[in-house]
Design a protein around this motif. Structure first.
Motif, PDB file in Angstrom:
ATOM      1  N   MET A  33       0.832  -1.209   0.000  1.00  0.00           N
ATOM      2  CA  MET A  33       0.000   0.000   0.000  1.00  0.00           C
ATOM      3  C   MET A  33       0.868   1.260   0.000  1.00  0.00           C
ATOM      4  O   MET A  33       0.532   2.255  -0.636  1.00  0.00           O
ATOM      5  N   SER A  34       1.995   1.200   0.697  1.00  0.00           N
ATOM      6  CA  SER A  34       2.911   2.355   0.722  1.00  0.00           C
ATOM      7  C   SER A  34       3.458   2.629  -0.674  1.00  0.00           C
ATOM      8  O   SER A  34       3.522   3.769  -1.123  1.00  0.00           O
ATOM      9  N   GLU A  35       3.843   1.546  -1.364  1.00  0.00           N
ATOM     10  CA  GLU A  35       4.413   1.728  -2.714  1.00  0.00           C
ATOM     11  C   GLU A  35       3.392   2.366  -3.656  1.00  0.00           C
ATOM     12  O   GLU A  35       3.703   3.296  -4.398  1.00  0.00           O
ATOM     13  N   SER A  36       2.159   1.872  -3.613  1.00  0.00           N
ATOM     14  CA  SER A  36       1.107   2.471  -4.457  1.00  0.00           C
ATOM     15  C   SER A  36       0.927   3.945  -4.129  1.00  0.00           C
ATOM     16  O   SER A  36       0.841   4.794  -5.018  1.00  0.00           O
ATOM     17  N   ALA A  37       0.864   4.242  -2.831  1.00  0.00           N
ATOM     18  CA  ALA A  37       0.571   5.609  -2.391  1.00  0.00           C
ATOM     19  C   ALA A  37       1.709   6.575  -2.721  1.00  0.00           C
ATOM     20  O   ALA A  37       1.494   7.777  -2.839  1.00  0.00           O
ATOM     21  N   ILE A  38       2.919   6.053  -2.876  1.00  0.00           N
ATOM     22  CA  ILE A  38       4.037   6.916  -3.250  1.00  0.00           C
ATOM     23  C   ILE A  38       3.936   7.298  -4.729  1.00  0.00           C
ATOM     24  O   ILE A  38       4.218   8.429  -5.108  1.00  0.00           O
ATOM     25  N   PHE A  39       3.508   6.356  -5.566  1.00  0.00           N
ATOM     26  CA  PHE A  39       3.565   6.587  -7.015  1.00  0.00           C
ATOM     27  C   PHE A  39       2.231   6.962  -7.664  1.00  0.00           C
ATOM     28  O   PHE A  39       2.203   7.359  -8.826  1.00  0.00           O
ATOM     29  N   TYR A  40       1.132   6.819  -6.928  1.00  0.00           N
ATOM     30  CA  TYR A  40      -0.194   7.159  -7.490  1.00  0.00           C
ATOM     31  C   TYR A  40      -1.004   7.908  -6.440  1.00  0.00           C
ATOM     32  O   TYR A  40      -0.806   7.701  -5.242  1.00  0.00           O
ATOM     33  N   ASN A  41      -1.951   8.730  -6.896  1.00  0.00           N
ATOM     34  CA  ASN A  41      -2.919   9.304  -5.951  1.00  0.00           C
ATOM     35  C   ASN A  41      -3.806   8.143  -5.492  1.00  0.00           C
ATOM     36  O   ASN A  41      -4.596   7.615  -6.269  1.00  0.00           O
ATOM     37  N   THR A  42      -3.650   7.762  -4.236  1.00  0.00           N
ATOM     38  CA  THR A  42      -4.226   6.495  -3.771  1.00  0.00           C
ATOM     39  C   THR A  42      -5.209   6.694  -2.626  1.00  0.00           C
ATOM     40  O   THR A  42      -4.963   7.486  -1.721  1.00  0.00           O
ATOM     41  N   LEU A  43      -6.315   5.946  -2.697  1.00  0.00           N
ATOM     42  CA  LEU A  43      -7.225   5.840  -1.565  1.00  0.00           C
ATOM     43  C   LEU A  43      -6.811   4.595  -0.785  1.00  0.00           C
ATOM     44  O   LEU A  43      -6.867   3.479  -1.314  1.00  0.00           O
ATOM     45  N   VAL A  44      -6.331   4.793   0.441  1.00  0.00           N
ATOM     46  CA  VAL A  44      -5.876   3.692   1.285  1.00  0.00           C
ATOM     47  C   VAL A  44      -6.980   3.380   2.295  1.00  0.00           C
ATOM     48  O   VAL A  44      -7.293   4.193   3.157  1.00  0.00           O
TER      49      VAL A  44
END
Length: 229
Positions: A33-44
């Motif tokens: 989840m951290s990796e996604s949130a670093i590279f994309y605007n992410t809803l966690v």
């Protein structure tokens, strides 16, 4: 002091850092989840108590490393949530306190402008951020990362819903991470948050997820129905 988005630092922008520490043993879902949130605007979206705070701290720390002249902002609707994230950023990721500031309505306007100009990582409520952008205390073009806690509130005229356009209009290029244990009761309400916050990726885990299940502590839930007067 140039206008517009600050450039990344060549020395640090080739990699990203994730904490490895006995106190915070690696959990696969948090790393993903951290990796996604670093590279994309992410809803966690994660159930309460499963470490959204760590994920937010990881993203904030990496943008702090990458953009020495940028502003990294954590927004939460209540001060206790703000305080909790401050502790995580210090303890988990070691962001130096001298570079951080908590900004609230209790801080006089005159001091707030100086804080926005001199610090790098900020913790505040969305109301404070909106007000300080509107009244030219915060140069929003320098914002490189915004984390919103309780992001399911980003609908209608809530200040969370106003922020993305406001920051974009200032000329900023920024990452947005939305945190929520309960992003919405149905697809339509979740989609509204996704569109408002310009989310391009959803990272959601439930208590039944095999990677999450072993971290769930036994707990009892009691539903209390309240009749509207």
């Amino acid at each position: 002091h140039t206008e517009g988005p600050p450039p990344p630092a060549p020395a640090t922008s080739h990699n990203w850092i994730y904490p490895t520490d006995d106190k915070y043993p690696e959990r696969t879902y948090q790393l993903e989840m951290s990796e996604s949130a670093i590279f994309y605007n992410t809803l966690v979206s994660l159930p309460t108590g499963l470490g959204k705070t760590l994920i937010a701290a990881v993203v904030m720390y990496n943008y702090y490393r990458w953009f020495p002249d940028g502003k990294v902002i954590f927004c939460a609707p209540t001060r206790p949530l703000v305080t909790q994230q401050i502790q995580a950023c210090y303890k988990i990721m070691g962001i130096p306190e001298r570079h951080t500031a908590e900004i609230s309505g209790r801080v006089p306007n005159t001091s707030r402008k100086k804080i926005w100009d001199t610090k790098r990582v900020f913790f505040c409520t969305p109301q404070t951020l909106v007000k300080d952008i509107e009244e030219d205390r915060c140069d929003a073009s320098k914002i490189v990362c915004v984390v919103m806690d309780e992001a399911h509130r980003a609908t209608g005229m809530h200040t969370f819903a106003l922020l993305p356009d406001m920051i974009e209009q200032a000329g900023a290029k920024f990452r947005l991470v939305a945190l929520s244990a309960t992003p919405g009761t149905d697809i339509k309400s979740i989609q509204a948050v996704v569109e408002t916050l310009k989310i391009s990726k959803i990272e959601a885990r439930t208590e039944d997820d095999p990677n999450v299940k072993r971290y769930i502590h036994n707990r009892e839930e009691e539903v209390i129905s309240v009749k509207q007067p």
